[in-house]
Scaffold this motif. Structure first.
Motif, PDB file in Angstrom:
ATOM      1  N   GLN A 106     -31.013  32.620  25.923  1.00 36.55           N
ATOM      2  CA  GLN A 106     -30.556  34.000  25.764  1.00 36.55           C
ATOM      3  C   GLN A 106     -29.158  33.981  25.166  1.00 36.55           C
ATOM      4  O   GLN A 106     -28.161  34.046  25.876  1.00 36.55           O
ATOM      5  N   ILE A 107     -29.095  33.907  23.834  1.00 36.84           N
ATOM      6  CA  ILE A 107     -27.830  33.866  23.126  1.00 36.84           C
ATOM      7  C   ILE A 107     -27.481  35.287  22.686  1.00 36.84           C
ATOM      8  O   ILE A 107     -28.221  35.898  21.922  1.00 36.84           O
ATOM      9  N   PRO A 108     -26.361  35.848  23.174  1.00 36.46           N
ATOM     10  CA  PRO A 108     -26.057  37.264  22.939  1.00 36.46           C
ATOM     11  C   PRO A 108     -25.374  37.526  21.590  1.00 36.46           C
ATOM     12  O   PRO A 108     -24.342  38.191  21.528  1.00 36.46           O
ATOM     13  N   PHE A 109     -25.962  37.004  20.522  1.00 41.13           N
ATOM     14  CA  PHE A 109     -25.450  37.245  19.173  1.00 41.13           C
ATOM     15  C   PHE A 109     -26.624  37.532  18.247  1.00 41.13           C
ATOM     16  O   PHE A 109     -27.765  37.134  18.520  1.00 41.13           O
ATOM     17  N   ALA A 110     -26.308  38.205  17.147  1.00 45.22           N
ATOM     18  CA  ALA A 110     -27.339  38.629  16.204  1.00 45.22           C
ATOM     19  C   ALA A 110     -27.961  37.450  15.480  1.00 45.22           C
ATOM     20  O   ALA A 110     -27.378  36.361  15.377  1.00 45.22           O
ATOM     21  N   ALA A 111     -29.151  37.671  14.955  1.00 44.33           N
ATOM     22  CA  ALA A 111     -29.843  36.653  14.178  1.00 44.33           C
ATOM     23  C   ALA A 111     -29.027  36.285  12.938  1.00 44.33           C
ATOM     24  O   ALA A 111     -28.325  37.125  12.363  1.00 44.33           O
ATOM     25  N   ALA A 112     -29.127  35.018  12.545  1.00 46.82           N
ATOM     26  CA  ALA A 112     -28.489  34.507  11.324  1.00 46.82           C
ATOM     27  C   ALA A 112     -26.979  34.772  11.309  1.00 46.82           C
ATOM     28  O   ALA A 112     -26.399  35.028  10.264  1.00 46.82           O
ATOM     29  N   ARG A 113     -26.334  34.669  12.462  1.00 51.49           N
ATOM     30  CA  ARG A 113     -24.914  35.004  12.582  1.00 51.49           C
ATOM     31  C   ARG A 113     -23.996  33.830  12.242  1.00 51.49           C
ATOM     32  O   ARG A 113     -22.855  34.042  11.812  1.00 51.49           O
ATOM     33  N   PHE A 114     -24.473  32.573  12.379  1.00 48.19           N
ATOM     34  CA  PHE A 114     -23.554  31.438  12.359  1.00 48.19           C
ATOM     35  C   PHE A 114     -23.865  30.421  11.267  1.00 48.19           C
ATOM     36  O   PHE A 114     -25.021  30.132  10.976  1.00 48.19           O
ATOM     37  N   ASP A 115     -22.787  29.879  10.697  1.00 50.93           N
ATOM     38  CA  ASP A 115     -22.921  28.809   9.709  1.00 50.93           C
ATOM     39  C   ASP A 115     -23.316  27.489  10.364  1.00 50.93           C
ATOM     40  O   ASP A 115     -23.970  26.648   9.740  1.00 50.93           O
ATOM     41  N   ALA A 116     -22.891  27.295  11.592  1.00 51.20           N
ATOM     42  CA  ALA A 116     -23.251  26.093  12.346  1.00 51.20           C
ATOM     43  C   ALA A 116     -23.383  26.466  13.817  1.00 51.20           C
ATOM     44  O   ALA A 116     -22.661  27.330  14.319  1.00 51.20           O
ATOM     45  N   VAL A 117     -24.324  25.813  14.481  1.00 44.63           N
ATOM     46  CA  VAL A 117     -24.496  25.943  15.927  1.00 44.63           C
ATOM     47  C   VAL A 117     -24.419  24.533  16.499  1.00 44.63           C
ATOM     48  O   VAL A 117     -25.074  23.611  15.997  1.00 44.63           O
ATOM     49  N   VAL A 118     -23.597  24.352  17.522  1.00 45.35           N
ATOM     50  CA  VAL A 118     -23.391  23.036  18.117  1.00 45.35           C
ATOM     51  C   VAL A 118     -23.565  23.116  19.622  1.00 45.35           C
ATOM     52  O   VAL A 118     -23.468  24.190  20.225  1.00 45.35           O
ATOM     53  N   SER A 119     -23.794  21.965  20.219  1.00 48.76           N
ATOM     54  CA  SER A 119     -23.834  21.878  21.676  1.00 48.76           C
ATOM     55  C   SER A 119     -23.618  20.425  22.080  1.00 48.76           C
ATOM     56  O   SER A 119     -24.138  19.514  21.420  1.00 48.76           O
ATOM     57  N   SER A 120     -22.861  20.217  23.131  1.00 45.18           N
ATOM     58  CA  SER A 120     -22.615  18.854  23.611  1.00 45.18           C
ATOM     59  C   SER A 120     -22.850  18.756  25.109  1.00 45.18           C
ATOM     60  O   SER A 120     -22.324  19.556  25.888  1.00 45.18           O
ATOM     61  N   PHE A 121     -23.681  17.817  25.484  1.00 48.82           N
ATOM     62  CA  PHE A 121     -23.932  17.463  26.879  1.00 48.82           C
ATOM     63  C   PHE A 121     -24.365  18.674  27.716  1.00 48.82           C
ATOM     64  O   PHE A 121     -23.957  18.835  28.858  1.00 48.82           O
ATOM     65  N   ALA A 122     -25.202  19.511  27.114  1.00 50.65           N
ATOM     66  CA  ALA A 122     -25.658  20.718  27.811  1.00 50.65           C
ATOM     67  C   ALA A 122     -27.160  20.933  27.689  1.00 50.65           C
ATOM     68  O   ALA A 122     -27.771  21.509  28.592  1.00 50.65           O
ATOM     69  N   PHE A 123     -27.769  20.493  26.588  1.00 46.69           N
ATOM     70  CA  PHE A 123     -29.182  20.820  26.363  1.00 46.69           C
ATOM     71  C   PHE A 123     -30.079  20.270  27.466  1.00 46.69           C
ATOM     72  O   PHE A 123     -31.106  20.881  27.798  1.00 46.69           O
ATOM     73  N   HIS A 124     -29.708  19.141  28.065  1.00 50.08           N
ATOM     74  CA  HIS A 124     -30.562  18.569  29.111  1.00 50.08           C
ATOM     75  C   HIS A 124     -30.657  19.470  30.338  1.00 50.08           C
ATOM     76  O   HIS A 124     -31.558  19.269  31.173  1.00 50.08           O
TER      77      HIS A 124
END
Length: 217
Positions: A106-124
């Motif tokens: 549940q990401i509270p931002f509009a579609a196609a909003r970002f040039d890059a999406v990152v995540s570290s040590f959280a997806f698990h």
């Protein structure tokens, strides 16, 4: 048994004020699967293609360790995290960041909003049953032509995961369900992302870069 999302949120709310301090010695044996944490962050930040002014979203931003490295390169940082306490610490340290409560599903931002999406040590922290939907949500907020970077404790195979469990011993956390590289790669492609590239950044860490094809929604 893996934690529920509610248990994870409570854990990180409690941990927020001491999180960075507890990871300061992340190269020692007590670091368990997080050994090499800082080196992996630096490796990931170096490979994420961001230009000055790029809009970058960090999902599971925590206190902002990876986001800080990308902001130093001129990116405009946005972050979501299920822990309000983590966001409070992040906001104190990085007042220029735009922060919202949210998670992979549940990401509270509009579609196609970002040039890059990152995540570290959280997806698990996403339960396995929710990982396909999480990848679709990451793809949703990424602009066509944009890049996704996921860095986490991951393993190439069930055998390598069991080998790590034995090597880490008492510092292995049975409440975590760490992804396998092949499983996550398949989920990313199913979500409409492609051109994946993988690197092992530490003994128990992998990162992936994936791209959203141009001309897609």
């Amino acid at each position: 048994m893996p934690r529920t999302p509610e248990e994870s949120r409570a854990l990180f709310d409690h941990w927020a004020r001491t999180y960075d301090l507890s990871l300061a010695g992340s190269d020692g044996p007590k670091a368990g699967p997080l050994a090499g944490y800082r080196a992996s962050l630096l490796a990931a930040a170096d490979r994420v293609p961001v230009a000055p002014g790029a809009a970058v979203l960090d999902v599971g931003i925590g206190t902002g360790a990876l986001a800080e490295l990308l902001a130093a390169r001129g990116a405009a940082l946005f972050g979501v995290d299920p822990s309000a306490e983590m966001l409070a610490v992040c906001g104190e340290r990085h007042p220029a960041f735009t922060l919202e409560v949210g998670d992979f599903n549940q990401i509270p931002f509009a579609a196609a909003r970002f040039d890059a999406v990152v995540s570290s040590f959280a997806f698990h922290e996403v339960p396995p049953a929710g990982r396909a939907a999480a990848c679709a949500e990451l793809a949703r907020v990424l602009r066509p032509g944009g890049t996704l970077c996921l860095l986490d404790v991951m393993f190439a195979s069930p055998a390598s995961r069991e080998e790590a469990r034995a090597a880490i011993g008492e510092y292995w956390d049975d409440e975590e369900d760490y992804p396998l590289v092949g499983d996550l790669d398949a989920l990313l492609y199913a979500a409409g992302l492609g051109a994946t590239s993988w690197w092992q950044t530490a003994p128990f860490h992998w990162m992936v870069l994936a791209r959203k094809p141009r001309g897609t929604a």
